[in-house]
Write a protein that holds these residues in place. Structure first.
Motif, PDB file in Angstrom:
ATOM      1  N   ALA A 291       0.820  -1.209   0.000  1.00 14.56           N
ATOM      2  CA  ALA A 291       0.000   0.000   0.000  1.00 14.56           C
ATOM      3  C   ALA A 291       0.854   1.259   0.000  1.00 14.56           C
ATOM      4  O   ALA A 291       0.474   2.284  -0.569  1.00 14.56           O
ATOM      5  N   SER A 292       2.021   1.188   0.630  1.00 14.90           N
ATOM      6  CA  SER A 292       2.892   2.356   0.717  1.00 14.90           C
ATOM      7  C   SER A 292       3.763   2.535  -0.518  1.00 14.90           C
ATOM      8  O   SER A 292       4.429   3.559  -0.666  1.00 14.90           O
ATOM      9  N   MET A 293       3.787   1.527  -1.401  1.00 10.69           N
ATOM     10  CA  MET A 293       4.688   1.553  -2.550  1.00 10.69           C
ATOM     11  C   MET A 293       3.980   1.863  -3.863  1.00 10.69           C
ATOM     12  O   MET A 293       4.485   1.542  -4.951  1.00 10.69           O
ATOM     13  N   ASN A 294       2.832   2.518  -3.798  1.00 13.12           N
ATOM     14  CA  ASN A 294       2.119   2.884  -5.027  1.00 13.12           C
ATOM     15  C   ASN A 294       2.993   3.661  -6.020  1.00 13.12           C
ATOM     16  O   ASN A 294       2.965   3.367  -7.222  1.00 13.12           O
ATOM     17  N   PRO A 295       3.769   4.648  -5.563  1.00 13.85           N
ATOM     18  CA  PRO A 295       4.601   5.392  -6.530  1.00 13.85           C
ATOM     19  C   PRO A 295       5.596   4.472  -7.253  1.00 13.85           C
ATOM     20  O   PRO A 295       5.789   4.596  -8.466  1.00 13.85           O
TER      21      PRO A 295
END
Length: 231
Positions: free
Chosen positions: A84-88
């Motif tokens: 979820a935190s690695m979208n970019p």
């Protein structure tokens, strides 16, 4: 913020919503005709649904905020939260225009080769990605303006919460969404009986309460951490 603060914030959020619904329910005492009461309860369905969707969205985003405040590296949390935190990073990997400089001119249209390049590049940076600070954006939570049971499941899954936690309420949640849509879109002439509304209110209140308990439990027991990182 500790787990108790998180729970207090969630309970305060739910309390004002329950008070709001109670205010509108109390207006029923001013209506003597049962047909008119059933017509009025259509508005209560809209309010009940809006509070269910609003509360669940804010509760899950508050849980995200709590986890972000723990200032953890990504590698310390469960895989769902890390993703979820690695979208970019994932969006950059998915960018089909990002090509290997070595072959950009000689093989500009070699899709398979450039995909392989992005995979190699991703793996080369994987340790750096994992050691970066965990920051999850609120936008990962999306109720899609129709919080069907499956939409609730999708949002729970995206932040590492059990997706079948509310399986017993699936029919009630979907029935409420369906009736809300019929009323909001002007497709439903029929009113809402006292029994119908009471059932929905009871079940939805349980769902909201259980969401609170679930989030508090996961925060208090640090179940957002990888088992090897728990402390």
């Amino acid at each position: 913020m500790n787990a108790s603060d998180l729970r207090a914030e969630l309970e305060a959020e739910m309390a004002w919503r329950q008070e709001d619904l109670a205010f509108f329910k109390n207006q029923l005492s001013n209506i003597s005709n049962e047909t008119e009461k059933e017509k009025y309860r259509k508005s209560l369905v809209l309010i009940l649904y809006s509070h269910m969707e609003g509360y669940i969205k804010i509760a899950l985003q508050t849980y995200i905020k709590y986890i972000n405040l723990q200032t953890l590296p990504r590698k310390d949390v469960i895989s769902g939260l890390m993703a979820a935190s690695m979208n970019p990073e994932f969006n950059a990997y998915d960018n089909l225009d990002r090509k290997c400089d070595i072959f950009r001119r000689e093989l500009p249209d070699d899709t398979a080769l450039h995909r392989f390049f992005r995979r190699v590049d991703f793996l080369d940076q994987l340790d750096e990605f994992k050691n970066a600070p965990l920051i999850i954006e609120d936008s990962v939570i999306n109720t899609e303006s129709n919080l069907w049971y499956v939409v609730l499941q999708k949002n729970l899954y995206k932040i590492g919460l059990p997706v079948d936690m509310f399986a017993q309420y699936e029919r009630d949640i979907d029935a409420l969404v369906n009736r809300r849509n019929s009323i909001a879109h002007g497709n439903s002439r029929s009113g809402v009986t006292e029994q119908e509304f009471s059932n929905w209110e009871t079940k939805i209140t349980r769902v909201m309460t259980d969401v609170t308990i679930l989030i508090y439990d996961y925060a208090n027991r640090k179940q957002y951490l990888q088992p090897t990182s728990a402390h």
